[in-house]
Design a protein around this motif. Sequence first.
Motif, short mmCIF file in Angstrom:
data_model
loop_
_atom_site.label_atom_id
_atom_site.label_comp_id
_atom_site.label_asym_id
_atom_site.label_seq_id
_atom_site.Cartn_x
_atom_site.Cartn_y
_atom_site.Cartn_z
N ASP A 173 0.80 -1.22 0.00
CA ASP A 173 0.00 0.00 0.00
C ASP A 173 0.84 1.27 0.00
O ASP A 173 0.32 2.36 -0.27
CB ASP A 173 -0.95 0.01 1.20
N GLU A 174 2.14 1.12 0.30
CA GLU A 174 3.03 2.30 0.27
C GLU A 174 4.47 1.81 0.08
O GLU A 174 5.07 1.26 0.99
CB GLU A 174 2.93 3.12 1.56
N ALA A 175 5.01 2.04 -1.12
CA ALA A 175 6.39 1.62 -1.42
C ALA A 175 7.35 2.69 -0.92
O ALA A 175 7.94 3.45 -1.70
CB ALA A 175 6.56 1.38 -2.91
N SER A 176 7.52 2.77 0.39
CA SER A 176 8.37 3.80 0.98
C SER A 176 9.74 3.25 1.33
O SER A 176 9.89 2.08 1.70
CB SER A 176 7.71 4.37 2.24
N ALA A 177 10.74 4.11 1.26
CA ALA A 177 12.11 3.71 1.60
C ALA A 177 12.23 3.38 3.07
O ALA A 177 12.96 2.46 3.45
CB ALA A 177 13.08 4.83 1.21
N THR A 178 11.53 4.12 3.93
CA THR A 178 11.65 3.87 5.37
C THR A 178 11.13 2.49 5.74
O THR A 178 11.72 1.80 6.58
CB THR A 178 10.90 4.95 6.17
N ARG A 179 10.05 2.06 5.13
CA ARG A 179 9.53 0.71 5.39
C ARG A 179 10.55 -0.35 4.97
O ARG A 179 10.79 -1.32 5.68
CB ARG A 179 8.21 0.50 4.66
N LEU A 180 11.11 -0.16 3.79
CA LEU A 180 12.09 -1.13 3.29
C LEU A 180 13.32 -1.17 4.19
O LEU A 180 13.80 -2.26 4.54
CB LEU A 180 12.50 -0.75 1.86
N LEU A 181 13.84 -0.02 4.57
CA LEU A 181 15.04 0.02 5.41
C LEU A 181 14.78 -0.56 6.79
O LEU A 181 15.65 -1.25 7.35
CB LEU A 181 15.54 1.46 5.51
N LEU A 182 13.62 -0.30 7.35
CA LEU A 182 13.30 -0.85 8.66
C LEU A 182 13.22 -2.37 8.60
O LEU A 182 13.70 -3.07 9.51
CB LEU A 182 11.96 -0.26 9.16
N LEU A 183 12.64 -2.89 7.54
CA LEU A 183 12.57 -4.35 7.37
C LEU A 183 13.97 -4.94 7.23
O LEU A 183 14.28 -5.98 7.83
CB LEU A 183 11.72 -4.68 6.15
N LEU A 184 14.82 -4.29 6.46
CA LEU A 184 16.20 -4.75 6.30
C LEU A 184 16.94 -4.76 7.63
O LEU A 184 17.68 -5.71 7.93
CB LEU A 184 16.93 -3.86 5.29
N MET A 185 16.76 -3.74 8.42
CA MET A 185 17.44 -3.67 9.72
C MET A 185 16.99 -4.80 10.64
O MET A 185 17.80 -5.39 11.37
CB MET A 185 17.17 -2.31 10.38
N GLY A 186 15.72 -5.14 10.60
CA GLY A 186 15.23 -6.24 11.43
C GLY A 186 15.84 -7.57 11.04
O GLY A 186 16.23 -8.38 11.91
N VAL A 187 15.97 -7.82 9.74
CA VAL A 187 16.54 -9.08 9.27
C VAL A 187 18.03 -9.16 9.61
O VAL A 187 18.53 -10.20 10.06
CB VAL A 187 16.32 -9.24 7.75
N VAL A 188 18.75 -8.07 9.42
CA VAL A 188 20.18 -8.05 9.74
C VAL A 188 20.40 -8.25 11.24
O VAL A 188 21.30 -9.00 11.66
CB VAL A 188 20.82 -6.72 9.28
#
Length: 393
Positions: free
Chosen positions: A357-372
Amino acid sequence: MTKPAPHLITFVLLTALTVISTTMFLPALPAMQSEFGVNEATIGLSVTAYMIAAAGLQLLLGPLSDRVGRRPVIVSVLSIYAASSLVCVFAQDIVVFLAARTVQAVAMTAGILVAAMVRDLFDGPMAAAKLATISSAMAIVPMMAPVLGGFLDVQFGWRSIFVFYALTGAGLLIWVLRDLAETRPDRTAETPERRRMLLREARFWAFAFCQALGAGGFYVFLVGSPFVAAALYGLDSGQIGIGLGSVTMGFMAASALSARTVHRFGPFRLIVVGRLASLLGLGAGFVVFSITTPPVWVFYAVTIWVGVGNGLTLANANALALAVRPRLAGTASGICGALGNLVIAAMSMVTTITLADEASATRLLLLLMGVVGASLFSAILGHRLDRGQGQGA
């Protein structure tokens, strides 16, 4: 080293096949979606179903290679891959395409068998160094594969990508028949009891999850960044392909560094440095994108730290996992590969849902940080279990 190894280029090419099979077609996803007339979730099955199938095949073919040998399994894999690629070329129905694309997942077995063969031939930090060298040598492939895929889509249509896959599989089959010697140790080491002992090793699972989550983070970027780049910056498939390739510059440099320094610092320390570097880079990007929308180069300058972290992590985590039961390298590598693909499939799905519903950079980066962060936790747990058994990394 216990026996002569196949040429390094053979290991590099087999590893490269797993990368081009998963990344080269990604810039063409919008064109494929349009031609088949399906939604994002349906065309996304070309990634998720592929990874799920790869997991099952790796669980089957990894142990099989401990029994019958690495070479016959790889020859069979390449033959099936070339044939299924041709079916994708001529598919006119989404069901036929997705079925053939799923069969293409046999290619992922090549990567786990390379790890098993390296472990057959080398011990300890030397195995980690060789795996890092292979990763560094073929790192140009994940950089160029999306670029080439985007170019082929723009110039000749998305089906040309699968023509490339078919030709690559056939060519590599011919090369393997000429160069690849058997590396499997005495099959008497592979017994049901020893397999059960491997499955009961908590430190094996800890390092396997560290590697799987590292790979999962990479695919969060691969799947999510095209949507963010299109939404925020209006990039076309060719430009997105260049952006997808940029993250592997960090992976290439970090893999080369890992190969040169693992004997001095050990695999675990390099993993920790890689995980922390990724967290810091992604965290800085999260702050920036929370405040403003910077130029597109900033987005890729931030996400390149995914590649840096993985360059210091993946080969070392893999070597530590396979070192738990070295005589069962095929089985262990198959489990690691299967786990990685399941995590990749899950994270690809989570990524598309998160950005739906929202292709935002902050959502993507937050998800990446959680996985790392989860990958770092797994590495620390595995190291503590290693020390508890007097086998420090």
